[in-house]
Structures are given as C-alpha cells and as structure tokens.
Design an enzyme around this catalytic site. Structure first.
Site, short mmCIF file in Angstrom:
data_model
loop_
_atom_site.label_atom_id
_atom_site.label_comp_id
_atom_site.label_asym_id
_atom_site.label_seq_id
_atom_site.Cartn_x
_atom_site.Cartn_y
_atom_site.Cartn_z
N GLU A 169 0.82 -1.21 0.00
CA GLU A 169 0.00 0.00 0.00
C GLU A 169 0.86 1.27 0.00
O GLU A 169 0.36 2.37 0.09
CB GLU A 169 -0.96 -0.01 1.19
CG GLU A 169 -0.33 -0.29 2.53
CD GLU A 169 -1.35 -0.39 3.67
OE1 GLU A 169 -2.49 0.01 3.50
OE2 GLU A 169 -0.95 -0.89 4.74
N ASP B 117 -4.62 3.20 0.50
CA ASP B 117 -3.38 3.94 0.75
C ASP B 117 -2.51 4.01 -0.48
O ASP B 117 -1.88 5.03 -0.74
CB ASP B 117 -2.61 3.29 1.91
CG ASP B 117 -3.19 3.72 3.24
OD1 ASP B 117 -3.41 4.93 3.43
OD2 ASP B 117 -3.48 2.84 4.08
#
Ligand code: PEP
Ligand code: MG
Length: 581
Positions: free
Chosen positions: A431, A455
């Site tokens: 992420e 993210d």
C-alpha cells in the site's frame, strides 16, 4: 408552514437509501449544562470511576508515547496524568459537588476551565500550548463521566448529520440504529466511510454546509448511491424514494439467491470473494453472505472503541472467535494499523500523520504492544486457518524485524506449552509505492500479498484519501494506479505468491471487470457487496475481461479508462443492475 425542499450534493460514500429525521451530532453536544443532582454519593463514585479510567487511558498513552517520541515529548502526557492526581484539584471538585449538589461533569468543566483560562491568558507560548493539553484531559474526564449518556440521546431511526466522523463514532452511533450518515468533511476512503459501508448504512460525505443548513428533526432522504441528501423533501419525492427502497429490498432478495453459488465467470474462471471485517457485528453478515473467508480484519478498528489496548487474553478471545466462526475458511488478521486517520489514544499532533508514525513503524517501535498482538494471533491460529498480515510495509528490513518478533513469540509460547500453528502464513499489504516497486523482492520472503488500494492510491498520487477538497484527484483509474497494480500482480505471480486486494477499489462494481482482467483472483470487500459482485462476475467472460484490461493498460489518462469501464459496464451488465447506479 411547509419547509422548502433543499437538495445537497456530496460524495457517495456508502450505498443505500433511507428516509429519516436528522440528528445533529457534535462532540460539543456532549458539552455540560448546569444540572442539579439528587444523589451525591453516586456522583462521587462516578467521578472516582471516571478519574480512574482517565488515568488508565493516560498511562497507556504515556507508555506508548515514551517508546517513540522520547521522554521529552511524552512528558506532555505525564503532565496530564499529574493533573489527574492533583489532590487539590480533585478535593476541590469533590467539595463542590457535595456543597453545590451539581453534576460532576459541570463541576469538572468549571474547575478545570479556571486553570485553562489562566494558562491561555499567559504571554508565554509554552503555557498557552499547555492549556490545550489541559483542555484535552478535561474533555477526557467529562467523556468518561458521560460515556453512556450521549448514546441514549439518540432515538432509533435518525440520519446523523455532523461536521466529520471518526471511525469509532461511526460504530458507536450505529449501535443506536442510525439510518444514515451525512458529513461536512471526509472522503470516500476515509475510515469512517469504510465503516459505514461495512455496516451497510448509507453515507454521503463532504457536503461542506450540511450542518449549517440541516436542522435537528428535518426530514431527510439520503441517497448513498448518488451522494445526494434531500432536506424536507416534498411528498412526491418521498413517495418516489419509498418505491426505490422497496425495489432495492426486492433486488437484495434476488441477489441473495446466488449466495451459495460460486463467483465464476461464464467461461469458468473462479474468483474468491472474501470479506473485510471492521467491527464484530459484521461476522453474522459475513457468514450469511457466504464470503470465501475474511481477507482483512482491521484489528485497530475492532479495538478503537476500547480507548486502551486490550490485553493478550482479550485479543485472543476476539481473534479466536473470528477464526472459529469462519473455519475452515481462512481469516487474514492484520496487525494494528494505528496512526494516520485511525486515531488511537495518542494524539501526537503530528504535522502530517498520513506520512507519520503509522502501521508497522509504530508496531516495531512498540515491541511490547506488537508482541501482545502477535501472541494472541498465534494462539488463535491453532486450527491453521489464520494468516497474519503486516500493514504499511515499506522495506524488507521491516519484514525481517517483524519476523524476528514473531519467532520470539513462538519460542515463548512453546516454552509455555501453548499450542499454535508453527507455519502460520505471514504476508504484507502493498500500500506504499516503495513496496509496489519491490514486489518481486518481497515475494521471496512473504507467504502472501494483499494490495491496499486506499493507501496505495493516496501515496502514489499524493492525494489525501480523507480530504474531500482533493477527492476528484483521488483517482482509482489513474493510469499509474492500474499499471502499478498490474506490476504487483505480475511480479507476485512470477514467484507464485498468492495475491489479493483488500482496498475499496476491489468493492467498486465498475472496477471489478478490470481487476479480474488484470489477473486478480481474490478480492476482499465489505460483506454487503459480495452478492452483487457475484452476480456481475457470473454474467461475464474472463476472456473479454483480459482484453478490457489490456486496452485500459494502454490508455494514457484517467478519463479514458473511466469512460471505457463505464461503457463496458453499461453494455455488458444487465439492466437490472445498471438501474441501481
Ligand atoms: C488500504 O489501504 O487499502 C487498506 C485496505 O487499509 P486501510 O484502509 O485500513 O488503510
Ligand atoms: Mg491501508
């Protein structure tokens, strides 16, 4: 007099439609009023309990803070603890409760505010700054005194309207049968929005003037599909929406008929549809919707409402219950991803929390906290259906360090004669862009990978996921995003490492054909979305999805990709589904 109908537009954060009166929720609504009390002894007991709880919270915060920010900054919390122990202050408060027979909340507010006023009047910046800390502690005590009160103020069937929501507010409010959330601020992948989706409660965020325009008790229609909130709707509109609600529930029933069938394309490609678990209430829903396992347990979310970190036994209970309920299917338990917008007890006033002390960074800096969780997860792994996942990984050394702690915990448990799965798979979330670039190297050292698009998109595109001002820049179909996802899938595939996705992109019906075409075989989404995903997949051919993905990979901007995917959806997916969007 009939009120004027007003239509407000925001971001469609959680699907669904409801009609209910508005309830304006604000933290300030917990503010105290001068209330007389009858029972002084009870009030004093409540005060003692609230002070104790506040101290306990502060001790945890202090310990955690010392680990990372050092004694100096952690001293802020020590100073707050000292206030709680100040005998002059507490005896003043108690005396006043006895003499004035006013509620402890009122006296605490009044007494501590005196200090705050003196400090904030000071010319010393340091003193001014400290006055905020004292304000903090005052609010903490009052909150602990009032813990159960604000909840009881909410009657059933309201749509909560507020400036912004924390994930824990979202959860706590949902326990009062809230029918929708409307906020001034917040973006699509803010954690509060994710929680609303998990709870299957419609939400529209980022309306800006919602709390200015909407009054308590105004009738609202919330349309979480289109990001619309209608204030004081006309009778005609109410009727129209009531019909929509009826159609939706019929459609849900239709979809649920598919629940025991596999998510397989017309030409036989089977996709695993797992569920994300944010709050314990979702478990029965996950089982009911026949998820192929749990692809993400956001442990920090489960525990956010505790205010303090639960101990090993408490954690074991929770993880074990989840593992047993989903057995023999797999559950992926993610280590605490604390920090960022997922506030936990420590408010470090970081200038940039999303780039700050978060996820694995915080865990490795707080080995005691991390080991408590690892031991609890290991103990719950006995039946071999638990996988353990590390959040916010950025470099190989973090995996090495985490594995060392896992090995230490295994050794301890063995010595204590406690059983666990010695081969528990340990994986990572990809992420952070650096991890995406290094996928191939990670694939050598981990047992599985899960792509966290929430993210990944924010870091790849440098767009805050929770900030509605830049929400139009938060583009899941940005060419850089889909090419990065392709890179991760291919590199993990070369090393035969299982790869899935648990970010919100996996839950987007428009993204689904693309993601499967890019090669993903496992998606983890909120349980509510599983039946619709299944229906979509069962009406498509894998071969055309691969073509679609190849075409998207060659496009140069987000608009083109977005249009292509919408066109594909409109052409291929049945009218019945289209009408929902
Ligand atoms: C993600 O980043 O995509 C993810 C699943 O983690 P979280 O939303 O909890 O940050
Ligand atoms: Mg994440």
């Amino acid at each position: 007099m009939e009120k004027n109908q007003i239509i407000l537009k925001g971001i469609a954060a959680a699907p669904g439609i409801s009609i209910a009166p508005a309830y304006l929720f604000s933290k300030e609504s917990e503010s105290v009023s001068a209330e007389k009390i009858e029972n002084v002894d009870e009030a004093l007991e409540n005060l003692d309990a609230a002070l104790e709880l506040s101290k306990k919270e502060m001790r945890k915060i202090f310990n955690l803070a010392v680990d990372k920010i050092g004694e100096k900054r952690a001293a802020i919390f020590e100073a707050q603890m000292m206030i709680l122990d100040d005998p002059v202050l507490t005896s003043n408060i108690k005396e006043r409760i006895k003499n004035e027979k006013m509620s402890p909340e009122y006296i605490v507010e009044d007494e501590i505010s005196k200090y705050i006023r003196i400090m904030s009047a000071s010319n010393e910046p340091y003193m001014k700054e400290r006055s905020h800390d004292i304000e903090d502690i005052k609010n903490r005590i009052i909150r602990n005194l009032k813990k159960k009160k604000w909840k009881s103020k909410i009657s059933n069937d309201v749509i909560v309207v507020t400036t912004s929501l924390s994930p824990s507010d979202t959860v706590l409010l949902s326990r009062s049968n809230v029918k929708g959330y409307v906020t001034d601020f917040g973006g699509l992948t803010s954690h509060a929005a994710i929680v609303a989706r998990s709870l299957n409660i419609p939400a529209v965020v980022g309306i800006h003037e919602a709390t200015n325009i909407i009054r308590n008790g105004d009738l609202l229609i919330i349309d979480g599909f289109h990001g619309k909130v209608i204030v004081n709707p006309t009778d005609i509109l109410i009727k129209e929406y009531e019909e929509k609600i009826e159609k939706l529930s019929q459609y849900d029933e239709e979809l649920l008929k598919l629940k025991s069938l596999p998510a397989v394309t017309l030409d036989g490609k089977e996709i695993k549809l797992m569920a994300n678990l944010d709050i314990s209430e979702e478990m029965s829903f996950i089982i009911h919707n026949c998820a192929d396992g749990i692809g993400l347990v956001r442990t920090e979310q489960l525990f956010e409402e505790y205010e303090v970190f639960p101990d090993e036994d408490q954690q074991f209970e929770v993880y074990n219950k989840i593992a047993e309920s989903i057995y023999p299917k797999v559950v992926i338990i993610r280590a605490f991803d604390i920090g960022g917008d997922k506030v936990l007890p420590v408010d470090l006033h970081e200038p940039n929390p999303m780039l700050g002390w978060r996820g694995i960074r915080l865990l490795l800096d707080s080995p005691n906290l991390f080991k408590t969780q690892i031991r609890a997860v290991l103990r719950a792994s006995l039946h071999k259906n638990v996988w353990f996942m590390l959040p916010m990984i950025n470099s190989l050394s973090e995996v090495v360090a985490a594995n060392q702690l896992i090995d230490e915990c295994k050794k301890e448990l063995t010595e204590e004669g406690i059983k666990y799965d010695d081969e528990i798979p340990v994986g990572i979330m990809i992420e952070v862009p650096s991890a995406a670039v290094l996928t191939s190297d990670f694939a050598d050292v981990v047992d599985f990978i899960s792509i966290g698009t929430n993210d990944l998109i924010q870091y790849l595109l440098a767009v805050d996921r929770g900030n509605e001002i830049v929400s139009s820049q938060y583009q899941e179909f940005h060419p850089a995003v889909i090419r990065t996802i392709k890179h991760i899938i291919d590199e993990a595939g070369k090393k035969s490492v299982p790869i899935g996705m648990c970010g919100e992109m996996a839950a987007d019906p428009f993204a689904l054909p693309l993601l499967v075409g890019l090669g993903l075989e496992s998606l983890s989404i909120s349980a509510a979305g599983i039946p619709l995903h299944k229906k979509i997949l069962r009406s498509l051919n894998y071969s055309e999805l691969k073509r679609l993905a190849d075409e998207c990979l060659n496009l140069k901007n987000e608009d083109e990709i977005n249009n292509k995917l919408h066109k594909f959806f409109n052409e291929k997916i049945s009218d019945q589904i289209k009408n929902l969007y």
